[in-house]
Design a protein around this motif. Structure first.
Motif, mmCIF file in Angstrom:
data_model
loop_
_atom_site.group_PDB
_atom_site.id
_atom_site.type_symbol
_atom_site.label_atom_id
_atom_site.label_comp_id
_atom_site.label_asym_id
_atom_site.label_seq_id
_atom_site.Cartn_x
_atom_site.Cartn_y
_atom_site.Cartn_z
ATOM 1 N N ALA A 32 47.851 60.333 24.555
ATOM 2 C CA ALA A 32 47.524 61.369 23.637
ATOM 3 C C ALA A 32 46.204 60.745 22.554
ATOM 4 C CB ALA A 32 48.679 61.725 23.026
ATOM 5 N N LEU A 33 45.279 61.329 22.795
ATOM 6 C CA LEU A 33 43.979 60.805 21.958
ATOM 7 C C LEU A 33 43.551 61.867 21.113
ATOM 8 C CD1 LEU A 33 42.017 59.038 24.599
ATOM 9 C CD2 LEU A 33 43.032 57.945 22.615
ATOM 10 N N PRO A 34 43.142 61.442 19.861
ATOM 11 C CA PRO A 34 42.519 62.544 19.015
ATOM 12 C C PRO A 34 41.376 63.158 19.544
ATOM 13 C CG PRO A 34 42.729 60.432 17.662
ATOM 14 C CD PRO A 34 43.129 60.401 19.062
ATOM 15 N N PRO A 35 40.932 64.442 19.346
ATOM 16 C CA PRO A 35 39.699 65.041 19.902
ATOM 17 C C PRO A 35 38.441 64.482 19.862
ATOM 18 C CG PRO A 35 41.243 66.709 18.865
ATOM 19 C CD PRO A 35 41.923 65.325 18.433
ATOM 20 N N ALA A 36 38.320 63.533 18.655
ATOM 21 C CA ALA A 36 37.163 62.922 18.464
ATOM 22 C C ALA A 36 36.883 61.744 19.501
ATOM 23 C CB ALA A 36 37.162 62.767 17.001
ATOM 24 N N LEU A 37 38.261 61.283 19.852
ATOM 25 C CA LEU A 37 38.113 60.104 21.105
ATOM 26 C C LEU A 37 38.441 60.583 22.358
ATOM 27 C CD1 LEU A 37 40.344 57.524 18.687
ATOM 28 C CD2 LEU A 37 37.583 57.698 19.100
ATOM 29 N N ALA A 38 38.215 61.694 22.591
ATOM 30 C CA ALA A 38 38.638 62.373 23.903
ATOM 31 C C ALA A 38 37.597 61.539 24.859
ATOM 32 C CB ALA A 38 38.380 63.864 23.960
ATOM 33 N N VAL A 39 37.938 61.230 26.069
ATOM 34 C CA VAL A 39 37.058 60.754 26.956
ATOM 35 C C VAL A 39 37.427 61.088 28.332
ATOM 36 C CG1 VAL A 39 36.910 58.318 25.550
ATOM 37 C CG2 VAL A 39 38.557 58.614 27.099
ATOM 38 N N PRO A 40 36.402 60.812 29.120
ATOM 39 C CA PRO A 40 36.535 61.311 30.751
ATOM 40 C C PRO A 40 37.664 60.261 31.469
ATOM 41 C CG PRO A 40 34.505 60.422 30.608
ATOM 42 C CD PRO A 40 35.050 60.301 29.046
ATOM 43 N N THR A 41 38.521 61.011 32.238
ATOM 44 C CA THR A 41 39.618 60.518 32.774
ATOM 45 C C THR A 41 39.086 60.157 34.461
ATOM 46 O OG1 THR A 41 41.284 61.182 31.532
ATOM 47 C CG2 THR A 41 41.925 60.321 33.676
ATOM 48 N N VAL A 42 38.924 58.969 34.981
ATOM 49 C CA VAL A 42 38.841 58.721 36.313
ATOM 50 C C VAL A 42 39.851 58.516 36.965
ATOM 51 C CG1 VAL A 42 37.224 57.312 37.835
ATOM 52 C CG2 VAL A 42 36.578 57.839 35.682
ATOM 53 N N THR A 43 40.362 58.927 38.019
ATOM 54 C CA THR A 43 41.711 58.635 39.002
ATOM 55 C C THR A 43 41.282 58.029 40.130
ATOM 56 O OG1 THR A 43 42.401 60.792 37.991
ATOM 57 C CG2 THR A 43 43.548 60.043 39.709
ATOM 58 N N TYR A 44 42.079 56.962 40.307
ATOM 59 C CA TYR A 44 42.068 56.309 41.710
ATOM 60 C C TYR A 44 43.611 56.289 42.316
ATOM 61 C CZ TYR A 44 37.290 54.591 40.847
ATOM 62 O OH TYR A 44 35.946 54.392 40.764
ATOM 63 N N LYS A 45 43.778 56.520 43.409
ATOM 64 C CA LYS A 45 44.970 56.372 44.348
ATOM 65 C C LYS A 45 44.791 54.952 44.922
ATOM 66 C CE LYS A 45 46.852 59.816 45.715
ATOM 67 N NZ LYS A 45 47.521 61.014 46.629
ATOM 68 N N LEU A 46 45.854 54.010 44.815
ATOM 69 C CA LEU A 46 45.683 52.698 45.281
ATOM 70 C C LEU A 46 47.158 52.349 46.130
ATOM 71 C CD1 LEU A 46 44.495 50.886 42.076
ATOM 72 C CD2 LEU A 46 43.079 51.394 44.048
ATOM 73 N N PHE A 47 46.783 52.309 47.339
ATOM 74 C CA PHE A 47 47.959 52.222 48.424
ATOM 75 C C PHE A 47 48.040 50.847 48.794
ATOM 76 C CE2 PHE A 47 49.707 51.772 52.593
ATOM 77 C CZ PHE A 47 50.729 52.849 52.293
ATOM 78 N N LEU A 48 49.152 49.867 48.528
ATOM 79 C CA LEU A 48 49.304 48.675 48.627
ATOM 80 C C LEU A 48 50.350 48.345 49.876
ATOM 81 C CD1 LEU A 48 50.328 47.700 45.090
ATOM 82 C CD2 LEU A 48 48.301 47.096 46.260
ATOM 83 N N ALA A 49 50.118 47.956 50.997
ATOM 84 C CA ALA A 49 50.574 47.773 52.223
ATOM 85 C C ALA A 49 50.585 46.228 52.497
ATOM 86 C CB ALA A 49 49.824 48.592 53.226
#
Length: 104
Positions: A32-49
Motif C-alpha cells: 500500500a503506497l500513498p497516491p502521491a507515491l504510486a508507481v507502475p508495477t512490472v510483473t515477472y514470473k520466474l520458474f526455478l528448475a
C-alpha cells in the motif's frame, strides 16, 4: 544501489516491510503506497528448475527475507511465492515496483 535506504526510497521500503522483516504478500495483495507515491508495477514470473537438494527453495526464501528451511524436504509439486521489489532504474527518474512470482 543505495536508493532504498535514501530518504526518497524509504517510503517504498517501508511499504514492503513489517517490523523490519520483509512482508509476505498473498496472491492478490500488494504494498500500500500513498497516491502521491504510486508507481507502475512490472510483473515477472520466474520458474526455478533443477535437481533435488540444490537450494532452489532456500534461494527463494533468502530473496524473500524469510529463514531457509533447516532440513532438506523435497518440494512436492510447485510452490509459488510472490515478492515485491522496489527499484529506481538508472535511466529513469521514476521508481518501479517489481512483482516477482517465483515458481519453485
Amino acid at each position: 544501489p543505495g536508493w532504498l535506504l535514501s530518504p526518497a526510497g524509504r517510503p517504498y521500503l517501508d511499504s514492503i516491510l513489517h517490523k523490519n522483516q520483509r512482508r509476505v504478500f498473498g496472491l492478490l495483495e500488494r504494498p500500500a503506497l500513498p497516491p502521491a507515491l504510486a508507481v507502475p508495477t512490472v510483473t515477472y514470473k520466474l520458474f526455478l528448475a533443477g535437481r533435488s537438494g540444490v537450494g532452489k527453495t532456500a534461494l527463494v526464501a533468502w530473496l524473500g527475507g524469510t529463514p531457509a528451511p533447516p532440513a532438506h524436504h523435497e518440494t512436492l509439486g510447485i510452490e509459488a511465492t510472490t515478492l515485491f521489489w522496489p527499484a529506481k532504474p538508472r535511466g529513469s527518474g521514476r521508481p518501479v515496483l517489481f512483482q516477482l512470482h517465483f515458481w519453485d
